[in-house]
Design a protein around this motif. Structure first.
Motif, PDB file in Angstrom:
ATOM      1  N   UNK A  37     -35.518  39.669  98.630  1.00  0.00           N
ATOM      2  CA  UNK A  37     -34.644  40.707  99.163  1.00  0.00           C
ATOM      3  C   UNK A  37     -35.286  41.381 100.369  1.00  0.00           C
ATOM      4  N   UNK A  38     -34.504  41.566 101.434  1.00  0.00           N
ATOM      5  CA  UNK A  38     -34.941  42.274 102.634  1.00  0.00           C
ATOM      6  C   UNK A  38     -36.221  41.629 103.192  1.00  0.00           C
ATOM      7  N   UNK A  39     -37.295  42.412 103.416  1.00  0.00           N
ATOM      8  CA  UNK A  39     -38.553  41.848 103.902  1.00  0.00           C
ATOM      9  C   UNK A  39     -39.088  40.788 102.941  1.00  0.00           C
ATOM     10  N   UNK A  40     -38.771  40.940 101.668  1.00  0.00           N
ATOM     11  CA  UNK A  40     -39.193  39.947 100.677  1.00  0.00           C
ATOM     12  C   UNK A  40     -38.645  38.565 100.961  1.00  0.00           C
ATOM     13  N   UNK A  41     -37.553  38.493 101.718  1.00  0.00           N
ATOM     14  CA  UNK A  41     -37.003  37.203 102.114  1.00  0.00           C
ATOM     15  C   UNK A  41     -37.926  36.443 103.049  1.00  0.00           C
ATOM     16  N   UNK A  42     -38.658  37.170 103.889  1.00  0.00           N
ATOM     17  CA  UNK A  42     -39.636  36.518 104.760  1.00  0.00           C
ATOM     18  C   UNK A  42     -40.780  35.946 103.931  1.00  0.00           C
ATOM     19  N   UNK A  43     -41.273  36.754 102.988  1.00  0.00           N
ATOM     20  CA  UNK A  43     -42.340  36.294 102.093  1.00  0.00           C
ATOM     21  C   UNK A  43     -41.866  35.064 101.321  1.00  0.00           C
ATOM     22  N   UNK A  44     -40.649  35.138 100.779  1.00  0.00           N
ATOM     23  CA  UNK A  44     -40.093  34.049  99.971  1.00  0.00           C
ATOM     24  C   UNK A  44     -39.945  32.764 100.789  1.00  0.00           C
ATOM     25  N   UNK A  45     -39.464  32.890 102.016  1.00  0.00           N
ATOM     26  CA  UNK A  45     -39.254  31.725 102.878  1.00  0.00           C
ATOM     27  C   UNK A  45     -40.575  31.073 103.253  1.00  0.00           C
ATOM     28  N   UNK A  46     -41.527  31.876 103.679  1.00  0.00           N
ATOM     29  CA  UNK A  46     -42.823  31.331 104.089  1.00  0.00           C
ATOM     30  C   UNK A  46     -43.562  30.728 102.898  1.00  0.00           C
ATOM     31  N   UNK A  47     -43.429  31.347 101.725  1.00  0.00           N
ATOM     32  CA  UNK A  47     -44.055  30.781 100.529  1.00  0.00           C
ATOM     33  C   UNK A  47     -43.425  29.430 100.187  1.00  0.00           C
ATOM     34  N   UNK A  48     -42.106  29.374 100.216  1.00  0.00           N
ATOM     35  CA  UNK A  48     -41.403  28.124  99.888  1.00  0.00           C
ATOM     36  C   UNK A  48     -41.778  27.016 100.860  1.00  0.00           C
ATOM     37  N   UNK A  49     -41.944  27.377 102.121  1.00  0.00           N
ATOM     38  CA  UNK A  49     -42.338  26.385 103.124  1.00  0.00           C
ATOM     39  C   UNK A  49     -43.732  25.828 102.830  1.00  0.00           C
ATOM     40  N   UNK A  50     -44.624  26.681 102.359  1.00  0.00           N
ATOM     41  CA  UNK A  50     -45.994  26.252 102.089  1.00  0.00           C
ATOM     42  C   UNK A  50     -46.125  25.547 100.739  1.00  0.00           C
TER      43      UNK A  50
END
Length: 304
Positions: A107-120
Motif C-alpha cells: 500500500x502507498x510507499x509500501x508498493x515500491x518496497x513490494x515491487x522491488x522485493x518481488x523483482x529481486x
C-alpha cells in the motif's frame, strides 16, 4: 489489552533475534499467506490491522502485518532506512513463518518496497497486489502540484507556496513531504462520501487499541532520503519485467485518490491487464477502509 500484550511479546522475541520487528499474524497458517507492506517512510500497519487484517483472514487467508524496521512499533535507533534493509526484514518473515511463497500486498510507499522485493525475489512471491501503491513518484508529485495550481489559479498566496515546493530539490525528503502535506490539506486522501461501513471502520479504529499505538518516526523520511539512492523512481519497467517472470500483478485503486493522474492509472492498467485491475468508485487512498467490501471481493476473486 490482550492484543497489545501479544504484540509486545512478539516484538521482544524479534528483538532478541536481532530482527527488531513488530509483527502479528491473523488466521490459519495453512491458508495462503498475505504479507501486508504499509506506507511511509514513517508509516505503520495500525490502520490495516485495526480495520482489515482479521476480516481478510476470515476470508481464508493467513495475514501477516508488520512495521518496517525503524518505523512505527519496530523501534530501532540503528535502522538504515534502505530498500535492501526492508528486503532483509521481509526475508526474515519468510524464515520465521517457514513460508515458501506469499502474496505481497503493498500500500502507498509500501508498493515500491513490494515491487522491488518481488523483482529481486520473484520465486518468493505468488502474486503482487498494488493497493493505492506508488509506482511513478515524480508523476505523482507533478500531478499533486499541477492539480493545486489549477485549483488556486486566482490565489496568489497559495500559488506562491506551491511554487516554493516546486523549486525544491526533487530528490529530497523535504520536497516529498511538502507535496504530500499539500495533498493532505486539500483532502486528496479522503473519500468524497463516506459510507456507513467506512465510518464504522474508522470510528472503531480510532476508539481501539491499534490507534493508541499509531507510532510514527518523524525522522524516517529524512533518513531514507539520505541513505537510499533509489529515492524518486518509476517502477513500471520493473513491473513489466516481473510480469515476464510469471508473477501475477494486480492493481486496485480508488477513483478519488487525488495523488494519481488518469494517465498514470491508464499506464498501470496497461501493465496489469484489464482483468487484473480494479478502479473503485467513492474511494480514495485508504481503499481497504473506504470500500472494504469491494476491496475484499476483488482480492478473493483474484487470489482464491
Amino acid at each position: 489489552m490482550k492484543s497489545l500484550f501479544v504484540a509486545f511479546i512478539l516484538s521482544i522475541s524479534f528483538f532478541a533475534n536481532g530482527q527488531n520487528l513488530y509483527i502479528k499474524t491473523y488466521g490459519n497458517e495453512k491458508n495462503k499467506a498475505i504479507i501486508f507492506i504499509h506506507g511511509g517512510p514513517s508509516g505503520n500497519a495500525t490502520l490495516f490491522e485495526g480495520t482489515t487484517a482479521q476480516n481478510l483472514a476470515d476470508l481464508g487467508f493467513y495475514v501477516i502485518a508488520y512495521d518496517r524496521r525503524g518505523e512505527g512499533r519496530s523501534a530501532d535507533p540503528n535502522a538504515m532506512f534502505t530498500f535492501e534493509e526492508a528486503f532483509q526484514d521481509i526475508n526474515s518473515i519468510y524464515k520465521k513463518y517457514h513460508l515458501k511463497k506469499a502474496i505481497i500486498l503493498g500500500h502507498s510507499f509500501g508498493g515500491l518496497v513490494a515491487t522491488l522485493y518481488t523483482n529481486k525475489y520473484p520465486k518468493n512471491v505468488s502474486a503482487l497486489v498494488l493497493a493505492g501503491a506508488l509506482y511513478s513518484q515524480q508523476e505523482t508529485y507533478d500531478h499533486i502540484l499541477d492539480t493545486l495550481k489549477k485549483k488556486y489559479n486566482n490565489n496568489s498566496e497559495q500559488l506562491k507556496r506551491i511554487n516554493i515546493v516546486e523549486n525544491l530539490d526533487k530528490n529530497s525528503a523535504d520536497y516529498r513531504k511538502k507535496c504530500f502535506e499539500l495533498a493532505g490539506e486539500n483532502n486528496f486522501f479522503k473519500m468524497p462520501n463516506p459510507t456507513a461501513e467506512s465510518k464504522k471502520l474508522y470510528a472503531d479504529y480510532e476508539a481501539g487499541e491499534f490507534y493508541k499505538t499509531n507510532i510514527r518516526n518523524k525522522n524516517a523520511p529524512l533518513l531514507f532520503y539520505q541513505n537510499e539512492k533509489q529515492n524518486n523512481i518509476d517502477t513500471r519497467t520493473i513491473l513489466k519485467k516481473i510480469k515476464t517472470a510469471d508473477v501475477p500483478i494486480y492493481g486496485i485503486y480508488g477513483k478519488q485518490d487525488g495523488i494519481f493522474s488518469s494517465a498514470q492509472i491508464k499506464s498501470l492498467k496497461a501493465i496489469t491487464g484489464e482483468k487484473h485491475f480494479a478502479f473503485l468508485d467513492n474511494c480514495s487512498h485508504y481503499l481497504f477502509v473506504d470500500q472494504q467490501t469491494a476491496f475484499f471481493s476483488k482480492l478473493k476473486y483474484w487470489l482464491k
